[in-house]
Design an enzyme around this catalytic site. Sequence first.
Site, short mmCIF file in Angstrom:
data_model
loop_
_atom_site.label_atom_id
_atom_site.label_comp_id
_atom_site.label_asym_id
_atom_site.label_seq_id
_atom_site.Cartn_x
_atom_site.Cartn_y
_atom_site.Cartn_z
N LYS A 13 0.83 -1.21 0.00
CA LYS A 13 0.00 0.00 0.00
C LYS A 13 0.86 1.26 0.00
CE LYS A 13 -2.40 -0.95 3.77
NZ LYS A 13 -1.79 -2.25 4.16
N ARG A 88 -9.81 1.06 8.89
CA ARG A 88 -9.41 -0.33 9.14
C ARG A 88 -10.48 -1.10 9.90
NH1 ARG A 88 -3.46 0.51 9.01
NH2 ARG A 88 -2.35 -1.41 9.39
N ARG A 127 11.27 -6.49 5.00
CA ARG A 127 11.04 -5.07 4.67
C ARG A 127 11.95 -4.16 5.52
NH1 ARG A 127 5.04 -2.52 4.77
NH2 ARG A 127 5.09 -2.87 7.00
N ARG A 160 11.08 -2.11 10.94
CA ARG A 160 9.98 -1.73 11.84
C ARG A 160 9.82 -2.77 12.94
NH1 ARG A 160 4.78 -0.04 8.36
NH2 ARG A 160 3.84 -1.13 10.11
N ARG A 171 -0.97 -9.34 12.88
CA ARG A 171 -1.48 -8.24 12.03
C ARG A 171 -2.32 -8.78 10.88
NH1 ARG A 171 3.80 -5.53 10.59
NH2 ARG A 171 2.60 -4.01 9.41
P1 AMP Z 1 0.63 0.43 9.07
O1 AMP Z 1 1.86 1.23 8.87
O2 AMP Z 1 -0.54 0.95 8.28
O3 AMP Z 1 0.85 -1.06 8.86
O4 AMP Z 1 0.20 0.60 10.62
C1 AMP Z 1 1.07 0.17 11.66
C2 AMP Z 1 0.27 0.02 12.95
O5 AMP Z 1 -0.33 1.27 13.30
C3 AMP Z 1 -0.89 -0.96 12.87
O6 AMP Z 1 -0.51 -2.31 13.09
C4 AMP Z 1 -1.80 -0.42 13.98
O7 AMP Z 1 -1.30 -0.78 15.26
C5 AMP Z 1 -1.63 1.09 13.84
N1 AMP Z 1 -2.61 1.67 12.88
C6 AMP Z 1 -2.35 2.29 11.69
N2 AMP Z 1 -3.48 2.71 11.10
C7 AMP Z 1 -4.50 2.34 11.93
C8 AMP Z 1 -5.92 2.46 11.86
N3 AMP Z 1 -6.53 3.04 10.82
N4 AMP Z 1 -6.63 1.96 12.90
C9 AMP Z 1 -6.04 1.37 13.97
N5 AMP Z 1 -4.72 1.20 14.07
C10 AMP Z 1 -3.95 1.68 13.07
#
Ligand code: AMP
Length: 213
Positions: A13, A88, A127, A160, A171
């Site tokens: 994404k 989400r 990654r 990360r 996840r």
């Molecule tokens: P990402 O970089 O989008 O994979 O997000 C990393 C982490 O941030 C996720 O595993 C969640 O813990 C938190 N996170 C990011 N976006 C959201 C969202 N829209 N709702 C809830 N948690 C989020």
Amino acid sequence: MRIILLGPPGAGKGTQAKMIVKDFQIKQLSTGDLLRENRKQGTDLGKEAQKFMDAGDLVPDSVILGMVAEEFKKPELEPGYILDGFPRTCPQADGLDQLLKDQNLNLDHVLVLEVPDSELVRRLTARRSCSECGHIYNLVFNPPQKDGICDHDGSPLIHRSDDTEATVVNRLAVYKKQTEPLIDHYDPQGLVRHIDGTGNVQDIYNRILAVLK
Ligand code: AMP
């Protein structure tokens, strides 16, 4: 143009959003990036989000919706945006519907990047991303020229803390349970476009372009 980019963690994404942003002159709004920035700055919001992120769980809807509502006030978003990692959950999608309604705006597309689970685990554990510009690498199929260093600005690459195998498995489960149902939320509005997220980055992007143009 206003787009939602849906897909499991590791589907690409962030990478695809950055390419769309460049070509269509719209903004990327990544809730994950915003949360990581808050964490880095040590804000209250960042501290609150930390334990959820480390476990691979979702940050509470109220926190996310408050953060997005603040972003939506910014004039930079007027030409359009791509939402990466938001919404989400169903309550977040309802919250977004309300925010759009308040601004008299509509969504144009919901792109769903599809990648098999086995491939996602392989991608996520390999990654790495630049600590400064955020450029994303993969040690297996898109490594940097110099080990651990960003090709673009020479900054160190980071792994990360939530890209470890144990957290990745959680996840993916969270995505299936809480985020995948959003496809049914947007399907009746005729917005959903399924995109094959396998293959090389440019091929995936070409599939996206074919849908957007
Ligand atoms: P990402 O970089 O989008 O994979 O997000 C990393 C982490 O941030 C996720 O595993 C969640 O813990 C938190 N996170 C990011 N976006 C959201 C969202 N829209 N709702 C809830 N948690 C989020």
